[in-house]
Design a protein around this motif. Structure first.
Motif, PDB file in Angstrom:
ATOM      1  N   GLY A 196       0.805  -1.221   0.000  1.00 30.82           N
ATOM      2  CA  GLY A 196       0.000   0.000   0.000  1.00 30.82           C
ATOM      3  C   GLY A 196       0.836   1.268   0.000  1.00 30.82           C
ATOM      4  N   LYS A 197       2.133   1.141   0.273  1.00 28.36           N
ATOM      5  CA  LYS A 197       3.025   2.309   0.284  1.00 28.36           C
ATOM      6  C   LYS A 197       3.863   2.419  -0.988  1.00 28.36           C
ATOM      7  CE  LYS A 197       3.366   1.926   5.326  1.00 28.36           C
ATOM      8  NZ  LYS A 197       4.240   1.582   6.464  1.00 28.36           N
ATOM      9  N   ILE A 198       3.632   1.497  -1.935  1.00 27.21           N
ATOM     10  CA  ILE A 198       4.390   1.512  -3.188  1.00 27.21           C
ATOM     11  C   ILE A 198       3.477   2.038  -4.291  1.00 27.21           C
ATOM     12  CG2 ILE A 198       5.685   0.135  -4.858  1.00 27.21           C
ATOM     13  CD1 ILE A 198       6.196  -1.906  -2.622  1.00 27.21           C
ATOM     14  N   ALA A 199       3.693   3.247  -4.707  1.00 27.16           N
ATOM     15  CA  ALA A 199       2.833   3.884  -5.710  1.00 27.16           C
ATOM     16  C   ALA A 199       3.152   3.351  -7.100  1.00 27.16           C
ATOM     17  CB  ALA A 199       3.010   5.401  -5.672  1.00 27.16           C
ATOM     18  N   ASP A 200       2.692   2.134  -7.361  1.00 30.72           N
ATOM     19  CA  ASP A 200       2.982   1.485  -8.632  1.00 30.72           C
ATOM     20  C   ASP A 200       1.829   0.540  -8.973  1.00 30.72           C
ATOM     21  OD1 ASP A 200       5.455   0.819 -10.601  1.00 30.72           O
ATOM     22  OD2 ASP A 200       4.332  -1.011 -10.173  1.00 30.72           O
ATOM     23  N   ALA A 201       1.516   0.437 -10.270  1.00 29.55           N
ATOM     24  CA  ALA A 201       0.412  -0.433 -10.693  1.00 29.55           C
ATOM     25  C   ALA A 201       0.690  -1.890 -10.336  1.00 29.55           C
ATOM     26  CB  ALA A 201       0.188  -0.294 -12.198  1.00 29.55           C
ATOM     27  N   GLY A 202       1.970  -2.280 -10.296  1.00 31.83           N
ATOM     28  CA  GLY A 202       2.304  -3.649  -9.931  1.00 31.83           C
ATOM     29  C   GLY A 202       1.895  -3.978  -8.507  1.00 31.83           C
ATOM     30  N   ALA A 203       1.969  -2.988  -7.619  1.00 38.63           N
ATOM     31  CA  ALA A 203       1.546  -3.208  -6.231  1.00 38.63           C
ATOM     32  C   ALA A 203       0.041  -3.444  -6.181  1.00 38.63           C
ATOM     33  CB  ALA A 203       1.934  -2.006  -5.370  1.00 38.63           C
ATOM     34  N   ALA A 204      -0.717  -2.656  -6.964  1.00 33.15           N
ATOM     35  CA  ALA A 204      -2.169  -2.831  -7.003  1.00 33.15           C
ATOM     36  C   ALA A 204      -2.529  -4.207  -7.547  1.00 33.15           C
ATOM     37  CB  ALA A 204      -2.798  -1.732  -7.852  1.00 33.15           C
ATOM     38  N   ALA A 205      -1.782  -4.657  -8.563  1.00 37.35           N
ATOM     39  CA  ALA A 205      -2.055  -5.974  -9.151  1.00 37.35           C
ATOM     40  C   ALA A 205      -1.798  -7.087  -8.132  1.00 37.35           C
ATOM     41  CB  ALA A 205      -1.189  -6.178 -10.388  1.00 37.35           C
ATOM     42  N   MET A 206      -0.714  -6.973  -7.384  1.00 38.61           N
ATOM     43  CA  MET A 206      -0.402  -8.003  -6.385  1.00 38.61           C
ATOM     44  C   MET A 206      -1.440  -7.997  -5.263  1.00 38.61           C
ATOM     45  SD  MET A 206       3.216  -8.702  -4.434  1.00 38.61           S
ATOM     46  CE  MET A 206       3.362  -9.969  -3.161  1.00 38.61           C
ATOM     47  N   LEU A 207      -1.857  -6.826  -4.854  1.00 39.55           N
ATOM     48  CA  LEU A 207      -2.888  -6.734  -3.811  1.00 39.55           C
ATOM     49  C   LEU A 207      -4.206  -7.342  -4.288  1.00 39.55           C
ATOM     50  CD1 LEU A 207      -2.141  -3.161  -2.460  1.00 39.55           C
ATOM     51  CD2 LEU A 207      -2.173  -5.245  -1.071  1.00 39.55           C
ATOM     52  N   THR A 208      -4.566  -7.086  -5.531  1.00 35.54           N
ATOM     53  CA  THR A 208      -5.815  -7.642  -6.064  1.00 35.54           C
ATOM     54  C   THR A 208      -5.744  -9.158  -6.087  1.00 35.54           C
ATOM     55  OG1 THR A 208      -6.060  -5.666  -7.450  1.00 35.54           O
ATOM     56  CG2 THR A 208      -7.417  -7.572  -8.010  1.00 35.54           C
ATOM     57  N   GLY A 209      -4.584  -9.704  -6.417  1.00 33.13           N
ATOM     58  CA  GLY A 209      -4.416 -11.144  -6.372  1.00 33.13           C
ATOM     59  C   GLY A 209      -4.541 -11.691  -4.955  1.00 33.13           C
ATOM     60  N   MET A 210      -4.003 -10.957  -3.984  1.00 38.51           N
ATOM     61  CA  MET A 210      -4.112 -11.381  -2.585  1.00 38.51           C
ATOM     62  C   MET A 210      -5.559 -11.332  -2.106  1.00 38.51           C
ATOM     63  SD  MET A 210      -0.769  -9.496  -0.909  1.00 38.51           S
ATOM     64  CE  MET A 210      -1.178 -10.050   0.773  1.00 38.51           C
ATOM     65  N   GLU A 211      -6.295 -10.329  -2.567  1.00 39.61           N
ATOM     66  CA  GLU A 211      -7.680 -10.161  -2.115  1.00 39.61           C
ATOM     67  C   GLU A 211      -8.554 -11.345  -2.511  1.00 39.61           C
ATOM     68  OE1 GLU A 211     -11.244  -6.811  -2.281  1.00 39.61           O
ATOM     69  OE2 GLU A 211      -9.738  -6.904  -3.869  1.00 39.61           O
ATOM     70  N   ALA A 213      -9.640 -13.225   3.613  1.00 41.39           N
ATOM     71  CA  ALA A 213     -10.856 -13.107   4.416  1.00 41.39           C
ATOM     72  C   ALA A 213     -10.503 -12.422   5.731  1.00 41.39           C
ATOM     73  CB  ALA A 213     -11.460 -14.489   4.687  1.00 41.39           C
ATOM     74  N   GLY A 214     -11.513 -11.927   6.419  1.00 47.12           N
ATOM     75  CA  GLY A 214     -11.326 -11.334   7.732  1.00 47.12           C
ATOM     76  C   GLY A 214     -10.387 -10.150   7.743  1.00 47.12           C
ATOM     77  N   GLU A 215      -9.473 -10.121   8.712  1.00 49.60           N
ATOM     78  CA  GLU A 215      -8.572  -8.992   8.894  1.00 49.60           C
ATOM     79  C   GLU A 215      -7.634  -8.802   7.701  1.00 49.60           C
ATOM     80  OE1 GLU A 215      -6.789  -5.683  10.115  1.00 49.60           O
ATOM     81  OE2 GLU A 215      -8.603  -6.595  10.969  1.00 49.60           O
ATOM     82  N   LEU A 216      -7.186  -9.897   7.118  1.00 54.14           N
ATOM     83  CA  LEU A 216      -6.298  -9.764   5.960  1.00 54.14           C
ATOM     84  C   LEU A 216      -7.021  -9.074   4.807  1.00 54.14           C
ATOM     85  CD1 LEU A 216      -3.732 -10.206   4.372  1.00 54.14           C
ATOM     86  CD2 LEU A 216      -4.498 -12.547   3.856  1.00 54.14           C
ATOM     87  N   ARG A 217      -8.248  -9.446   4.563  1.00 55.05           N
ATOM     88  CA  ARG A 217      -8.999  -8.800   3.482  1.00 55.05           C
ATOM     89  C   ARG A 217      -9.153  -7.306   3.753  1.00 55.05           C
ATOM     90  NH1 ARG A 217     -12.290 -10.025  -0.758  1.00 55.05           N
ATOM     91  NH2 ARG A 217     -13.995  -8.584  -1.176  1.00 55.05           N
ATOM     92  N   ARG A 218      -9.418  -6.962   5.011  1.00 54.67           N
ATOM     93  CA  ARG A 218      -9.566  -5.539   5.357  1.00 54.67           C
ATOM     94  C   ARG A 218      -8.230  -4.811   5.153  1.00 54.67           C
ATOM     95  NH1 ARG A 218     -13.079  -7.931   9.122  1.00 54.67           N
ATOM     96  NH2 ARG A 218     -11.445  -8.206  10.690  1.00 54.67           N
ATOM     97  N   GLU A 219      -7.128  -5.484   5.490  1.00 53.98           N
ATOM     98  CA  GLU A 219      -5.807  -4.879   5.312  1.00 53.98           C
ATOM     99  C   GLU A 219      -5.518  -4.638   3.826  1.00 53.98           C
ATOM    100  OE1 GLU A 219      -3.415  -2.897   7.025  1.00 53.98           O
ATOM    101  OE2 GLU A 219      -3.644  -4.519   8.502  1.00 53.98           O
ATOM    102  N   VAL A 220      -5.885  -5.613   3.015  1.00 54.62           N
ATOM    103  CA  VAL A 220      -5.687  -5.481   1.564  1.00 54.62           C
ATOM    104  C   VAL A 220      -6.533  -4.338   1.022  1.00 54.62           C
ATOM    105  CG1 VAL A 220      -6.086  -6.611  -0.671  1.00 54.62           C
ATOM    106  CG2 VAL A 220      -5.014  -7.890   1.194  1.00 54.62           C
ATOM    107  N   ARG A 221      -7.777  -4.248   1.477  1.00 51.13           N
ATOM    108  CA  ARG A 221      -8.659  -3.184   0.989  1.00 51.13           C
ATOM    109  C   ARG A 221      -8.131  -1.814   1.413  1.00 51.13           C
ATOM    110  NH1 ARG A 221     -10.735  -4.072  -3.162  1.00 51.13           N
ATOM    111  NH2 ARG A 221     -12.053  -2.254  -2.837  1.00 51.13           N
TER     112      ARG A 221
END
Length: 392
Positions: free
Chosen positions: A51-66, A70-78
């Motif tokens: 979330g601190k890396i201003a790059d489209a690749g970070a968004a792509a990796m986060l979307t894959g993690m999402e 579930a639960g707290e991890l999902r909230r952290e990803v969001r």
């Protein structure tokens, strides 16, 4: 001291494991991908760092993690995705996960894909049930070099659809695999965008045909599902064994692109100025390294990545998960901008491509040489013909 007390212990472990927030975005993302899933490394810490890396690749990796969170991890990803959105970086549109026959959310559309052949061509089918019974099938022929070669819609009964699939597999000696229709739709739309304007009139009104099956606008981005489906494999190094698979053995980068490098290598190896064999090899290696760097970056690199993604996708659905993981790992490294010179697979891949063209050029030269005879050779050939005539 206050900073130390406020540091999340999981974030501290991430740094202890070798992650440096000051790294360039591509390197930082690659490191986080490497650490993801390792013992003692919390997924939430990975998400916060992304979330601190201003790059489209970070968004792509986060979307894959999402997709699997579930639960707290999902909230952290969001939360991390929201932070990136504040910096103008939107999460890519994810394709529906695929396993077996894939349907969209309303349980209707399905798709089928053929493998990519030697010429870079493949067939895409997208199928939707008709209210009056049966299905409507979009058939699209796609070429990596020419874009969309042809497309048509046909109304079929389900029995006819099954029969046509079996006939195609038998005739072409290939296997169509069930696929997510969103992935198939992106492949077809991407091919349409890559079709030269001068040829679009010859392939029919693709957008009108598509609208008969799909109401949403044509997609321009895809978070390829192989990265979520093969996450563990994609984090490993791509194996050189992948080069022995048919999909790689039959892959040919266009000769026009490779020939300049092949010619430069030939000149370097035959140079009369540089007499030292070691220096000649250094010159050849320099050309090989430059070819690897240039062919695997920019638009050319993107094309290679897309093909690797689709190869991995097809292999996974054909029951070849190990090989699919190798292809996904190679694609992930191109996606993340990892230095291709540090990946043995890419060095071997480009050398194989160049070697194939060089061998073909050498064979062509030998064939042409045999057509040119010296006077002595011509005389011997004439004598041989006369001798055969006398024996008759």
């Amino acid at each position: 001291m206050s900073i130390i007390r406020e540091t999340n212990p999981d974030d501290a472990k991430l740094i202890e494991a070798g992650f440096d927030p000051a790294l360039a975005p591509a390197d930082a993302i690659a490191k986080l991908r490497e650490l993801k899933g390792k013992p003692g490394i919390a997924a939430g810490a990975i998400a916060r760092a992304l979330g601190k890396i201003a790059d489209a690749g970070a968004a792509a990796m986060l979307t894959g993690m999402e997709a699997g969170a579930a639960g707290e991890l999902r909230r952290e990803v969001r939360r991390a995705l929201y932070k990136l959105k504040q910096h103008g970086i939107d999460a890519p549109v994810a394709a529906a996960p695929a396993a077996g026959t894939i349907h969209d959310n309303d349980g209707e559309k399905t798709a089928m894909l053929s493998p990519i052949d030697t010429e870079g061509a493949r067939i895409v089918w997208i199928v939707k049930p008709r209210v009056q019974g049966g299905v409507i099938r979009m058939w699209a022929l796609i070429s990596e070099r020419e874009g969309l070669v042809g497309a048509q819609n046909t109304a079929l009964s389900r029995r006819e659809l099954k029969s046509e699939r079996e006939a195609l597999e038998r005739r072409a000696q290939v296997k169509l695999v069930d696929a997510g229709w969103r992935v198939a739709d992106f492949i077809a739309c991407e091919a349409w965008r890559n079709t030269p304007e001068s040829r679009r009139g010859h392939v029919g009104n693709f957008l009108t045909l598509r609208a008969e099956l799909i109401a949403s606008p044509p997609p321009t981005e895809l978070l390829h599902p192989v990265y979520a489906e093969l996450a563990a494999e994609a984090a490993a190094e791509p194996s050189l064994e992948l080069l022995k698979e048919p999909e790689l053995l039959e892959w040919r980068i266009p000769d026009a692109i490779l020939k300049p490098y092949v010619e430069e290598i030939a000149r370097a190896g035959e140079s009369v100025i540089v007499l030292n064999p070691l220096h000649k090899q250094e010159r050849v290696n320099a050309v090989l390294d430059r070819a690897t760097a240039e062919l695997l970056t920019g638009d050319s690199g993107r094309a290679v990545r897309r093909r690797l993604e689709d190869i991995a996708y097809y292999m996974a659905r054909a029951g070849r998960r190990t090989q699919a993981g190798w292809a996904a790992a190679a694609a992930a490294r191109l996606r993340d901008g990892i230095d291709v010179m540090k990946v043995p697979f890419f060095q071997a891949f480009i050398r194989t491509q160049l070697g194939t063209v060089a061998a073909a050029e050498q064979q062509k030269a030998e064939n042409e040489t045999r057509l040119i005879m010296t006077p002595a050779e011509a005389m011997r050939a004439r004598e041989a013909r006369e001798a055969r005539t006398r024996r008759r």
